[in-house]
Design an enzyme around this catalytic site. Structure first.
Site, PDB file in Angstrom:
ATOM      1  N   ASN A  47       2.318  -4.921  -3.226  1.00 56.18           N
ATOM      2  CA  ASN A  47       0.896  -5.259  -3.101  1.00 56.18           C
ATOM      3  C   ASN A  47       0.108  -3.976  -2.848  1.00 56.18           C
ATOM      4  OD1 ASN A  47      -1.020  -7.513  -2.693  1.00 56.18           O
ATOM      5  ND2 ASN A  47      -1.160  -6.800  -0.577  1.00 56.18           N
ATOM      6  N   GLU A  55      -6.078 -10.684  -2.096  1.00 60.32           N
ATOM      7  CA  GLU A  55      -6.964 -10.524  -0.929  1.00 60.32           C
ATOM      8  C   GLU A  55      -8.417 -10.415  -1.373  1.00 60.32           C
ATOM      9  OE1 GLU A  55      -5.572  -7.329   1.633  1.00 60.32           O
ATOM     10  OE2 GLU A  55      -3.471  -7.865   1.317  1.00 60.32           O
ATOM     11  N   HIS A  75     -10.157  -6.023  -2.913  1.00 59.87           N
ATOM     12  CA  HIS A  75     -11.259  -5.874  -1.954  1.00 59.87           C
ATOM     13  C   HIS A  75     -12.370  -5.130  -2.703  1.00 59.87           C
ATOM     14  CE1 HIS A  75      -9.090  -7.449   1.431  1.00 59.87           C
ATOM     15  NE2 HIS A  75      -8.063  -6.645   1.174  1.00 59.87           N
ATOM     16  N   ASP A 100     -12.142 -10.277  -1.791  1.00 62.41           N
ATOM     17  CA  ASP A 100     -13.464 -10.427  -1.184  1.00 62.41           C
ATOM     18  C   ASP A 100     -14.399  -9.436  -1.862  1.00 62.41           C
ATOM     19  OD1 ASP A 100     -12.649  -8.067   0.178  1.00 62.41           O
ATOM     20  OD2 ASP A 100     -12.553  -9.028   2.137  1.00 62.41           O
ATOM     21  N   GLU A 124       0.807  -1.222   0.000  1.00 65.78           N
ATOM     22  CA  GLU A 124       0.000   0.000   0.000  1.00 65.78           C
ATOM     23  C   GLU A 124       0.841   1.273   0.000  1.00 65.78           C
ATOM     24  OE1 GLU A 124      -2.828  -0.551   3.199  1.00 65.78           O
ATOM     25  OE2 GLU A 124      -3.852  -2.162   2.128  1.00 65.78           O
TER      26      GLU A 124
HETATM   27  C1  XIL Z   1      -6.816  -6.704   7.656  1.00 70.33           C
HETATM   28  C2  XIL Z   1      -7.218  -7.921   8.466  1.00 70.33           C
HETATM   29  O1  XIL Z   1      -8.108  -8.691   7.706  1.00 70.33           O
HETATM   30  C3  XIL Z   1      -7.863  -7.503   9.761  1.00 70.33           C
HETATM   31  O2  XIL Z   1      -8.090  -8.636  10.608  1.00 70.33           O
HETATM   32  C4  XIL Z   1      -6.977  -6.497  10.506  1.00 70.33           C
HETATM   33  O3  XIL Z   1      -7.642  -6.024  11.655  1.00 70.33           O
HETATM   34  C5  XIL Z   1      -6.633  -5.331   9.587  1.00 70.33           C
HETATM   35  O4  XIL Z   1      -6.023  -5.819   8.406  1.00 70.33           O
HETATM   36  N1  XIL Z   1      -5.108  -4.822   3.204  1.00 70.33           N
HETATM   37  C6  XIL Z   1      -4.170  -5.688   3.689  1.00 70.33           C
HETATM   38  C7  XIL Z   1      -4.533  -6.633   4.785  1.00 70.33           C
HETATM   39  O5  XIL Z   1      -3.061  -5.764   3.132  1.00 70.33           O
HETATM   40  O6  XIL Z   1      -3.444  -6.916   5.615  1.00 70.33           O
HETATM   41  C8  XIL Z   1      -5.683  -6.115   5.607  1.00 70.33           C
HETATM   42  O7  XIL Z   1      -6.061  -7.134   6.528  1.00 70.33           O
HETATM   43  C9  XIL Z   1      -6.835  -5.727   4.714  1.00 70.33           C
HETATM   44  C10 XIL Z   1      -6.432  -4.651   3.749  1.00 70.33           C
END
Ligand code: XIL
Length: 557
Positions: free
Chosen positions: A212, A277, A248, A279, A171
Site C-alpha cells: 500500500n 484511503e 489522499h 479522501d 509506504e
Molecule cells: C492516519 C490516521 O488517520 C490518523 O488518525 C493517525 O494519527 C495517523 O495515521 N497513510 C496511512 C494511514 O496508511 O494509516 C494514515 O492514517 C494516513 C496515511
C-alpha cells in the site's frame, strides 16, 4: 429496482439477503412502484457496490464507533467493507515487546461481523506508528519481532472469514521511486518486504496480501517503482496479491494523471488493485465551487475502479468531516469527506453514489471466443501467448489469461507474457474476452506449454545437517549435482534462513544474504561440473536459543 434487489439476493448470502430486505420498507417499495424517479437514488452506497461485485469501504475510529449512534448507523448502512483507522497498527496491537492488546481491533471486527462487512487489516510493517522498541532492535532481533508480530496479529484473525485482506507493507517508497530509508530498510535491507509477505502468507494462507502507498494513483516515478517491485516480487514467487492506492487527494494539487491506465498496468501483472484511503481535502473554508471540484475527484476515483475488472473496491478514509485526520495533519485544510461534521451528505456523497449506481447496462451479448491461441519464445520461466481478437456488439475491453483454472493476468492487447513459471514443467493456458458490461466470452482452446530446463541444464541441491546445538548448527555437505545432460560452468543455490538466524561461517561457496534469502555461488575452483557430477559446500549458523528451525527451500540454478 426489483431486478437490482433480486440480483443482490442471488449474489450474496442469507444475512445480506436480510439486510437487503430491510432497505425495502413497504412505503419505499410502494413509492418505487408508483413514481417514475429511480429508486436507486435512495439506496445506500453498499447496495450499488454489491451489484457491481465491488466493495465500498470506510475507515473507522474506535472512539466514535463506541460513542455515537449516528456514526454507527451510517457506517453500517452505507459501507460493506471496514478498515481500522488506527486500531490494528503496531503501536495499538503490540505496544511493548510481546504484549498484545486487541481491544480496538476486536471492536472493529465485531462491528463488521454484525453488519455483514469485510475487514481489511491495516497495517503490519510500516515506518510510522510502530513503537520505539522495534525501531532500535538489531537485525536479528528486528526480524524475530517482525515474525512474531505478523504471526500473532494475522494469526488471530486467520480463521475469521470477515478479515479478508492485509496491508502487509505500507509506504515503502520515496517520491522519486527510491526505497524509503526507514528503520526496516536500514536494518534489514529491501529483503524485509519479501520476508513480510512470506510471513503473512504463512500466518493466513487465505488472506489477500497487499502493498500500500500514497501518491501512486497516477503514472509517476513512485508508482513506476512500485510497479517494478510488484512485478519482480511476483516473478520470484513472493505472495503479493494486491496493490493498495491510498488516494489522499487535495483539490489544490489537481487530479493525478492516468489513474485508470495506472490501475490497469498493475492489474495486467495479475494483482488485485484497490483504492484504500480515499479522501479529497480542500483549503478551508468550504464553498460551493470547492465542493463541486471535490465531488468530481471522488467520482473519478470510483469510475476508474468501475472501469478496471481487477479493482475490487474503494475505501474512504472515514466518511464524516467530524472525524478526519486531515485538519490535524494538514494545517488549514479539511472537509475531505462525503458527509459534513453534522452527518449531512455533501455533493461528494451524491458523486460517489451516482458513480456506483452508474447507467444500467442493457448489453446481454458477450464477446466472441478468442481463437488461434499460440505460445512462442518459451524459456525455462516464461512464454509469450498470442491469439486472434474477439469481436463484440459494443466493444472488447480486455482479455483474461487463465493457467489451469486460475486467472493469472489480464491484457488489453492480443498478447501476454506469462512469467514466473518453473523449469521443465507443462502448463495449459486459455484466454477469454471481456466487454464493458463485464460479460465474458467462452474460453478459447487450450495451448499446452512445456518450459525449458533451468540454466546450465538443471542442477539440484541437497543439504545435510551435520551437527546442531541449541544456539547453532552446521549444514555440511550441501551437495550440488548437475542433473543436465551437458556440463555447466557455474551454479547458484538459494535457500531460506529462518528469522533471527545468522550465518557465521561458510566454505567452498561465496555466500550473500538478503532478508531471509541466502544465495550461495560456486567458487572459481568448483563451478565446472560435468553431466551427473557433484560438488559440495558447507556453512555454520547461529540461532536464538530454543529456536530449533533449520534452513529450508533449497533450490539450484
Ligand atoms: C492516519 C490516521 O488517520 C490518523 O488518525 C493517525 O494519527 C495517523 O495515521 N497513510 C496511512 C494511514 O496508511 O494509516 C494514515 O492514517 C494516513 C496515511
Amino acid at each position: 429496482m426489483l431486478v437490482t434487489i433480486a440480483r443482490r439476493i442471488e449474489n450474496f448470502g442469507i444475512e445480506q439477503k436480510v439486510s437487503a430486505m430491510r432497505w425495502l420498507a413497504p412505503v419505499a417499495l410502494l413509492a418505487t412502484l408508483l413514481i417514475a424517479t429511480p429508486a436507486q437514488a435512495a439506496e445506500p452506497l453498499r447496495s450499488h457496490a454489491e451489484d457491481r461485485g465491488k466493495f465500498i469501504g470506510t475507515a473507522l475510529a474506535t472512539t466514535p464507533l463506541a460513542g455515537e449512534a449516528a456514526y454507527r448507523n451510517i457506517a453500517a448502512a452505507q459501507f460493506n467493507q471496514i478498515t481500522a483507522e488506527n486500531a490494528m497498527k503496531w503501536e495499538d496491537t503490540e505496544p511493548s515487546d510481546g504484549n498484545y492488546t486487541f481491544a480496538g481491533a476486536d471492536q472493529i471486527v465485531a462491528f463488521a461481523t454484525q453488519n455483514n462487512q469485510t475487514v481489511h487489516g491495516h497495517t503490519l510493517v510500516w515506518h510510522s506508528q510502530t513503537p520505539g522498541w522495534v525501531q532500535g532492535l538489531s537485525a536479528a532481533a528486528m526480524r524475530t519481532a517482525m515474525q512474531d508480530h505478523i504471526a500473532t496479529v494475522v494469526g488471530r484473525y486467520a480463521a475469521n472469514p470477515v478479515v479478508t485482506s492485509w496491508d502487509v507493507v505500507n509506504e515503502a517508497f520515496n517520491e522519486d521511486g527510491t526505497f524509503r530509508t526507514s528503520f526496516w530498510y536500514n536494518t534489514l535491507g529491501q529483503g524485509y518486504i519479501a520476508e513480510a509477505f512470506r510471513l503473512a502468507r504463512a500466518a493466513d494462507p487465505n488472506a489477500r496480501l497487499c502493498i500500500n502507498d500514497y501518491n501512486v494513483e497516477g503514472i509517476n516515478a513512485k508508482s513506476t517503482a512500485l510497479y517494478n517491485l510488484v512485478s519482480s516480487l511476483r516473478s520470484q514467487g513472493v505472495p503479493v496479491d494486491c496493490v493498495g492506492f491510498q488516494a489522499h487527494l487535495a483539490t489544490q494539487y489537481g487530479f493525478p494523471g492516468q489513474v485508470q491506465q495506472n490501475l490497469q498496468r498493475f492489474a495486467d501483472l495479475g494483482v488485485e488493485v484497490r483504492f484504500t484511503e480515499l479522501d479529497v481535502r480542500i483549503v478551508m473554508p468550504r464553498d460551493a465551487a470547492k465542493d463541486a471540484t471535490q465531488a468530481t475527484y471522488f467520482r473519478n476515483i470510483i469510475n476508474a475502479c468501475n472501469a478496471v475488472t481487477a479493482c475490487s473496491g474503494v475505501t474512504l478514509w472515514g466518511f464524516t468531516d467530524k472525524h478526519s485526520w486531515v485538519p490535524d495533519t494538514f494545517p488549514s485544510e479539511g472537509a475531505a469527506l462525503i458527509y459534513d461534521a453534522n452527518y449531512a451528505t455533501k455533493p461528494a456523497y451524491t458523486a460517489v453514489h451516482d458513480a456506483l449506481a452508474g447507467p444500467p447496462s442493457n448489453d446481454t451479448t458477450p464477446p466472441t471466443t478468442p481463437t488461434a491461441l499460440t505460445a512462442s519464445g518459451t524459456t525455462s520461466t516464461s512464454t509469450n501467448l498470442s491469439w486472434t481478437a474477439s469481436t463484440d456488439n459494443v466493444g472488447v475491453v480486455g482479455y483474461d489469461i487463465l493457467r489451469g483454472s486460475s486467472v493469472v493476468g489480464t491484457s488489453t492487447t492480443t498478447s501476454f507474457t506469462a512469467s514466473g513459471l518453473s523449469p521443465s514443467t507443462t502448463y495449459q493456458f486459455q484466454v477469454r474476452a471481456r466487454d464493458a458490461a463485464g460479460l465474458t466470452s467462452p474460453l478459447s482452446g487450450a495451448v499446452s506449454v512445456t518450459t525449458g530446463p533451468g540454466s546450465g541444464g538443471g542442477c539440484t541441491a541437497a543439504a545435510t545437517t551435520q551437527t546442531q546445538w541449541s544456539t547453532g548448527y552446521v549444514i555440511q555437505p550441501v551437495t550440488v549435482t548437475n542433473t543436465g545432460s551437458a556440463g555447466i560452468s557455474g551454479w547458484t543455490v538459494t535457500f531460506t534462513l529462518p528469522a533471527g538466524h545468522t550465518i557465521t561461517g561458510h566454505w567452498n561457496a561465496a555466500v550473500t544474504v538478503s532478508g531471509s534469502t541466502v544465495t550461495a555461488k560456486n567458487m572459481p575452483y568448483n563451478g565446472t561440473l560435468a553431466a551427473n557430477a557433484s560438488t559440495s559446500f558447507g556453512l555454520q549458523a547461529s540461532r536464538p536459543n530454543g529456536n530449533t528451525a533449520l534452513p529450508s527451500g533449497y533450490s539450484c540454478a
